[in-house]
Scaffold this motif. Sequence first.
Motif, PDB file in Angstrom:
ATOM      1  N   LEU A  66      87.902 -10.788  15.998  1.00  0.00           N
ATOM      2  CA  LEU A  66      89.163  -9.843  16.163  1.00  0.00           C
ATOM      3  C   LEU A  66      89.987 -10.739  17.068  1.00  0.00           C
ATOM      4  O   LEU A  66      91.379 -11.057  16.959  1.00  0.00           O
ATOM      5  CB  LEU A  66      89.095  -8.828  16.515  1.00  0.00           C
ATOM      6  CG  LEU A  66      88.537  -7.713  15.420  1.00  0.00           C
ATOM      7  CD1 LEU A  66      88.399  -6.342  15.978  1.00  0.00           C
ATOM      8  CD2 LEU A  66      89.453  -7.592  14.314  1.00  0.00           C
ATOM      9  N   ASP A 117      90.663  -0.898  17.735  1.00  0.00           N
ATOM     10  CA  ASP A 117      90.221  -1.916  16.905  1.00  0.00           C
ATOM     11  C   ASP A 117      90.448  -1.593  15.505  1.00  0.00           C
ATOM     12  O   ASP A 117      90.260  -2.499  14.729  1.00  0.00           O
ATOM     13  CB  ASP A 117      89.008  -2.425  17.239  1.00  0.00           C
ATOM     14  CG  ASP A 117      89.095  -3.187  18.586  1.00  0.00           C
ATOM     15  OD1 ASP A 117      90.062  -3.375  19.405  1.00  0.00           O
ATOM     16  OD2 ASP A 117      87.737  -3.982  19.099  1.00  0.00           O
ATOM     17  N   ALA A 167      93.266  -3.303  13.147  1.00  0.00           N
ATOM     18  CA  ALA A 167      93.054  -4.492  12.803  1.00  0.00           C
ATOM     19  C   ALA A 167      92.032  -4.588  11.857  1.00  0.00           C
ATOM     20  O   ALA A 167      91.868  -5.614  11.008  1.00  0.00           O
ATOM     21  CB  ALA A 167      92.665  -5.437  13.977  1.00  0.00           C
ATOM     22  N   GLU A 182      93.472  -4.006   8.420  1.00  0.00           N
ATOM     23  CA  GLU A 182      94.033  -5.061   7.986  1.00  0.00           C
ATOM     24  C   GLU A 182      93.161  -6.116   7.275  1.00  0.00           C
ATOM     25  O   GLU A 182      93.490  -6.872   6.222  1.00  0.00           O
ATOM     26  CB  GLU A 182      94.931  -5.784   9.078  1.00  0.00           C
ATOM     27  CG  GLU A 182      96.289  -4.939   9.305  1.00  0.00           C
ATOM     28  CD  GLU A 182      96.782  -5.469  10.708  1.00  0.00           C
ATOM     29  OE1 GLU A 182      96.372  -6.651  10.854  1.00  0.00           O
ATOM     30  OE2 GLU A 182      97.698  -5.001  11.342  1.00  0.00           O
TER      31      GLU A 182
END
Length: 226
Positions: free
Chosen positions: A9, A114, A117, A120
């Motif tokens: 990430l 988190d 993300a 995604e």
Amino acid sequence: MTVPTTPNLQSLGHRQTLRERVRDALRAAIISGELEPGVVYSAPALGARFGVSSTPVREAMLDLAKEGLVAAQPNKGFRITQVSEQDLDDIAAVRLLIEPPTVRAAVRVIPEADLPALRELAQAIVDAVERGDLVGYVRADHVFHLALLGYSGNRHLVDTVSGLRAQTRLLGLAPLLHSGRLGRSAAEHHDLMDLVEARDAAGAEELMRRHIGHVRGLWASGTEEE
């Protein structure tokens, strides 16, 4: 205790060099079967195929040779290495020992911040299927799963799984894409994220076991019954 953000990430905004981009694309093309096992490809031909010059292709292929994915053929190019069915079974067996319990442990420590993300990353897998992009699918799948494993805080574990995944061959992806079944499998990553967000560690572990089973069945041949 504060759990560090997974390296995958953190590196989402990292700008890759051309060599790295070509290497990742070639690796994904090998795993998906777009580049066929046993076939020798020249750097100029691959460069034309991927829209780059032969130099970054040659450099990337030398990197992949160190991973055992290709073998240099003097004055010819690079031969895509073949992996036996027994090797693929053995790779899947090792992944089953590592990944499901690691994901189970990760579910408990992934920071709430988190989760968007990670969602995604899961959507990127679905998007690649909708584009009919097998190379993009393999790359997005790789990033998503290593991101989850990164929450273990064990870089050696993540590197080991990354190497095992690179040695896997998913030669049945193309027929699954055309039949629409790959899209349903891609959506499974959102199912996994649902379990992560619900902090259902046991459910996430079980889904990962089924997911890896698909690699040796449904995705390996494109013929396994659901």
